[in-house]
Design a protein around this motif. Structure first.
Motif, PDB file in Angstrom:
ATOM      1  N   PRO A 309       0.856  -1.377  -0.023  1.00 45.73           N
ATOM      2  CA  PRO A 309       0.132   0.109  -0.025  1.00 45.73           C
ATOM      3  C   PRO A 309       0.743   1.368  -0.142  1.00 45.73           C
ATOM      4  N   LEU A 310       0.352   2.244  -0.261  1.00 45.03           N
ATOM      5  CA  LEU A 310       0.696   3.654  -0.261  1.00 45.03           C
ATOM      6  C   LEU A 310       0.545   4.236   1.148  1.00 45.03           C
ATOM      7  N   SER A 311       1.467   4.985   1.904  1.00 48.63           N
ATOM      8  CA  SER A 311       1.089   5.533   3.256  1.00 48.63           C
ATOM      9  C   SER A 311       1.467   7.221   2.742  1.00 48.63           C
ATOM     10  N   ILE A 312       0.792   8.064   3.545  1.00 49.33           N
ATOM     11  CA  ILE A 312       0.771   9.346   3.567  1.00 49.33           C
ATOM     12  C   ILE A 312       1.404   9.806   4.768  1.00 49.33           C
ATOM     13  N   ASP A 313       2.550  10.774   4.908  1.00 52.82           N
ATOM     14  CA  ASP A 313       3.248  11.195   6.024  1.00 52.82           C
ATOM     15  C   ASP A 313       2.324  12.280   6.595  1.00 52.82           C
ATOM     16  N   PHE A 314       2.939  12.984   7.692  1.00 54.59           N
ATOM     17  CA  PHE A 314       2.152  14.219   8.322  1.00 54.59           C
ATOM     18  C   PHE A 314       2.055  15.347   7.393  1.00 54.59           C
ATOM     19  N   PHE A 315       2.743  15.299   6.366  1.00 54.81           N
ATOM     20  CA  PHE A 315       2.730  16.671   5.303  1.00 54.81           C
ATOM     21  C   PHE A 315       1.869  16.000   4.186  1.00 54.81           C
ATOM     22  N   GLY A 316       1.123  15.093   4.199  1.00 53.98           N
ATOM     23  CA  GLY A 316       0.210  14.751   3.039  1.00 53.98           C
ATOM     24  C   GLY A 316       0.965  14.297   1.920  1.00 53.98           C
ATOM     25  N   ARG A 317       2.234  13.807   1.926  1.00 52.74           N
ATOM     26  CA  ARG A 317       3.016  13.336   1.089  1.00 52.74           C
ATOM     27  C   ARG A 317       2.910  11.815   0.920  1.00 52.74           C
ATOM     28  N   PHE A 318       2.809  11.214  -0.546  1.00 53.13           N
ATOM     29  CA  PHE A 318       2.702   9.723  -0.371  1.00 53.13           C
ATOM     30  C   PHE A 318       4.482   9.302  -0.156  1.00 53.13           C
ATOM     31  N   ARG A 319       4.456   8.101   0.371  1.00 53.49           N
ATOM     32  CA  ARG A 319       5.923   7.837   0.596  1.00 53.49           C
ATOM     33  C   ARG A 319       5.986   6.218   0.430  1.00 53.49           C
ATOM     34  N   ASP A 320       7.140   6.006  -0.224  1.00 59.19           N
ATOM     35  CA  ASP A 320       7.298   4.516  -0.415  1.00 59.19           C
ATOM     36  C   ASP A 320       7.543   3.669   0.935  1.00 59.19           C
ATOM     37  N   LEU A 321       7.122   2.512   0.877  1.00 60.22           N
ATOM     38  CA  LEU A 321       7.314   1.582   2.217  1.00 60.22           C
ATOM     39  C   LEU A 321       8.309   0.681   1.879  1.00 60.22           C
ATOM     40  N   VAL A 322       9.176   0.387   2.851  1.00 55.31           N
ATOM     41  CA  VAL A 322      10.181  -0.665   2.778  1.00 55.31           C
ATOM     42  C   VAL A 322       9.616  -1.877   3.488  1.00 55.31           C
ATOM     43  N   PHE A 323       9.763  -3.027   2.610  1.00 58.47           N
ATOM     44  CA  PHE A 323       9.534  -4.547   3.281  1.00 58.47           C
ATOM     45  C   PHE A 323      10.291  -4.812   4.442  1.00 58.47           C
ATOM     46  N   MET A 324       9.574  -5.454   5.667  1.00 53.49           N
ATOM     47  CA  MET A 324      10.346  -5.651   6.936  1.00 53.49           C
ATOM     48  C   MET A 324      10.334  -6.849   7.218  1.00 53.49           C
ATOM     49  N   GLY A 325       9.125  -7.679   6.959  1.00 54.04           N
ATOM     50  CA  GLY A 325       8.992  -8.953   7.146  1.00 54.04           C
ATOM     51  C   GLY A 325       7.557  -9.441   7.211  1.00 54.04           C
ATOM     52  N   ILE A 326       7.143 -10.613   7.806  1.00 54.14           N
ATOM     53  CA  ILE A 326       6.040 -11.086   7.930  1.00 54.14           C
ATOM     54  C   ILE A 326       5.450 -11.631   9.127  1.00 54.14           C
ATOM     55  N   LEU A 327       4.453 -11.191   9.729  1.00 55.15           N
ATOM     56  CA  LEU A 327       3.830 -11.647  11.002  1.00 55.15           C
ATOM     57  C   LEU A 327       3.515 -12.976  10.951  1.00 55.15           C
ATOM     58  N   GLY A 328       3.228 -13.778  11.921  1.00 56.84           N
ATOM     59  CA  GLY A 328       2.682 -15.038  12.061  1.00 56.84           C
ATOM     60  C   GLY A 328       0.986 -15.186  11.594  1.00 56.84           C
ATOM     61  N   THR A 329       0.407 -13.816  11.649  1.00 54.89           N
ATOM     62  CA  THR A 329      -0.990 -13.766  11.316  1.00 54.89           C
ATOM     63  C   THR A 329      -0.966 -13.511   9.704  1.00 54.89           C
ATOM     64  N   GLY A 330       0.095 -13.452   9.084  1.00 55.42           N
ATOM     65  CA  GLY A 330       0.285 -13.595   7.591  1.00 55.42           C
ATOM     66  C   GLY A 330       0.204 -12.227   7.161  1.00 55.42           C
ATOM     67  N   GLU A 331      -0.066 -10.829   8.239  1.00 60.68           N
ATOM     68  CA  GLU A 331       0.115  -9.612   7.892  1.00 60.68           C
ATOM     69  C   GLU A 331       1.837  -9.439   7.422  1.00 60.68           C
ATOM     70  N   MET A 332       2.064  -8.413   6.296  1.00 65.41           N
ATOM     71  CA  MET A 332       3.277  -8.164   5.863  1.00 65.41           C
ATOM     72  C   MET A 332       3.625  -6.663   6.588  1.00 65.41           C
ATOM     73  N   ILE A 333       4.823  -6.611   6.945  1.00 64.03           N
ATOM     74  CA  ILE A 333       5.089  -5.340   7.725  1.00 64.03           C
ATOM     75  C   ILE A 333       6.148  -4.368   6.760  1.00 64.03           C
ATOM     76  N   PHE A 334       5.436  -3.042   6.716  1.00 70.06           N
ATOM     77  CA  PHE A 334       6.400  -2.235   5.805  1.00 70.06           C
ATOM     78  C   PHE A 334       6.893  -1.165   6.959  1.00 70.06           C
ATOM     79  N   ALA A 335       7.728  -0.327   6.494  1.00 69.43           N
ATOM     80  CA  ALA A 335       8.140   1.000   7.383  1.00 69.43           C
ATOM     81  C   ALA A 335       8.731   1.794   6.586  1.00 69.43           C
ATOM     82  N   SER A 336       8.675   3.124   7.162  1.00 68.75           N
ATOM     83  CA  SER A 336       9.475   4.161   6.692  1.00 68.75           C
ATOM     84  C   SER A 336      10.209   4.689   7.559  1.00 68.75           C
ATOM     85  N   ARG A 337      11.589   4.718   7.298  1.00 65.60           N
ATOM     86  CA  ARG A 337      12.296   5.373   8.409  1.00 65.60           C
ATOM     87  C   ARG A 337      12.847   6.910   7.971  1.00 65.60           C
ATOM     88  N   SER A 338      12.061   7.609   7.382  1.00 67.38           N
ATOM     89  CA  SER A 338      12.637   8.996   6.880  1.00 67.38           C
ATOM     90  C   SER A 338      12.596   9.887   8.087  1.00 67.38           C
TER      91      SER A 338
END
Length: 387
Positions: A309-338
């Motif tokens: 998915p695309l995520s929006i930061d505090f300034f309303g800008r779209f930002r790319d997300l980096v893949f981090m891993g997968i939870l046991g629930t099957g959910e995929m984890i993404f993060a932005s360290r900007s």
């Protein structure tokens, strides 16, 4: 020389121990509701409680309960004048800031940690290694790895048959030979095998060299993972990409060929996806490609990709997300360290539902080294001292 007479009076801790008046079942019920650090402190206040805490059955009960409440584990290394390693365990459902456990580091070492296994974690800086319980702050140093090589892979795991933790280390060995070029013999170095060493976590264990019948080289920068009594890591065997597995009980290696797919990169990351070993790689187009090992014996793989998915930061800008891993629930984890606060984005590929989690207090500082682990299970285990 006078002999010192030992007092025949009973141990004061035993006499004044209020827990001796409680039934063991009640004590266990109380302990099961406490966090690991509180349990570690109680061990020094009551000999009776200590005997319960050190019992393997209680440790297994505690781990079993904790496995139903997996957590995030954040490893934060702070540089500067005082080297300090901080660990923070957060609930995946309610990841608010909670108590942080700290461990004072050797100022000359910067440990890189492997994913935690049953509550314990292993860190290495070249040939120096430590194993610890990040929930209690207890760490023990392992004997130095016997090698002068720079390229080392270490994997941490648990042997369920013998109920012990083990570390596998592999180092590159170069074979010097000669090759013919224009009728002349030219010196040549080829990577044909590796040193394989294992140590069992315990008071008298040392590194042991073990034999591997599959001469291979682990992929540089590859991080191995543990699953159900086996360690897995990516390698090159007979000049082909391969998945290596190591049985922690028998201490035998096995090899599975990777699918012959030109889109499968060497920089893929091993993850546990729905109970199956999976190679994940995020392409330049943001998509996450997943190669799932369906049958190791028949070397059957399946492949699909997930559009994050695309995520929006505090300034309303779209930002790319980096893949981090997968939870046991099957959910995929993404993060932005900007920018702080640190964001997790949990994305369910099936339902397409997205939920964001912000963890405050983790800034981007050049002196800080942050590692995030998922599905961490807390334990109250006390580590044996290693000679």
């Amino acid at each position: 020389m006078k002999r010192v007479k030992r007092s025949k009076q009973p141990d004061e801790r035993k006499v004044n121990d209020p827990f001796t008046n409680l039934a063991n079942d009640m004590i266990i019920e109380i302990l099961m509701k406490l966090p690991p650090r509180s349990i570690a402190r109680l061990r020094f206040g009551s000999e009776h409680v200590s005997s319960i805490i050190l019992d393997k059955k209680f440790i297994q009960w505690y781990i079993t309960r904790s496995s139903t409440q997996p957590r995030y584990l954040i490893s934060l290394y702070r540089g500067g004048d005082m080297q300090m390693q901080h660990f923070q365990s957060l609930s995946q459902d309610h990841p608010y800031n909670q108590g942080m456990v700290s461990y004072k580091m050797d100022p000359e070492l910067l440990y890189e940690f492997t994913p935690p296994v049953r509550g314990l974690i292993c860190g290495r800086d070249f040939n120096k290694m430590i194993v610890g319980n990040p929930s209690t702050g207890q760490f023990v140093s392992l004997p130095r790895v016997k090698t002068r090589r720079q390229d080392i892979l270490s994997v941490f795991g648990y042997d369920p048959v013998n109920d012990v933790y083990k570390v596998l280390c592999m180092t590159v060995v170069l074979k010097r030979s000669h090759m013919s070029r224009n009728g002349n013999a030219v010196p040549w170095e080829d990577i044909v095998s590796e040193e394989h060493q294992v140590i069992t976590l315990g008071a008298k264990e040392k590194w042991r060299m073990i034999e591997c019948k599959y001469p291979h080289r682990h992929n540089s920068g590859c991080k191995g993972i543990y699953k159900d009594g086996f360690m897995y890591y990516l390698a090159t065997y007979q000049k082909k990409g391969s998945l290596m597995s190591f049985d922690l009980s028998s201490e035998e290696f096995n090899v599975t060929k990777l699918p012959e797919d030109q889109m499968l990169p060497q920089s893929g990351e091993l993850v546990n996806h729905a109970g199956k070993i999976t190679i994940a790689h995020q392409a330049y187009n943001r998509n996450v490609d997943l190669w799932v090992l369906e049958d190791a014996n028949k070397e059957v793989w399946s492949n699909f990709f997930v559009v994050p998915p695309l995520s929006i930061d505090f300034f309303g800008r779209f930002r790319d997300l980096v893949f981090m891993g997968i939870l046991g629930t099957g959910e995929m984890i993404f993060a932005s360290r900007s920018s702080p606060p640190f964001f997790f984005v949990c994305f369910d590929p099936k339902s397409k539902k997205v939920r964001e989690t912000a963890i405050h207090g983790i800034g981007r500082d050049s002196r800080h080294n942050i590692q995030i682990f998922f599905d961490h299970v807390e334990t109250c285990m006390v580590l044996p001292k290693v000679c």
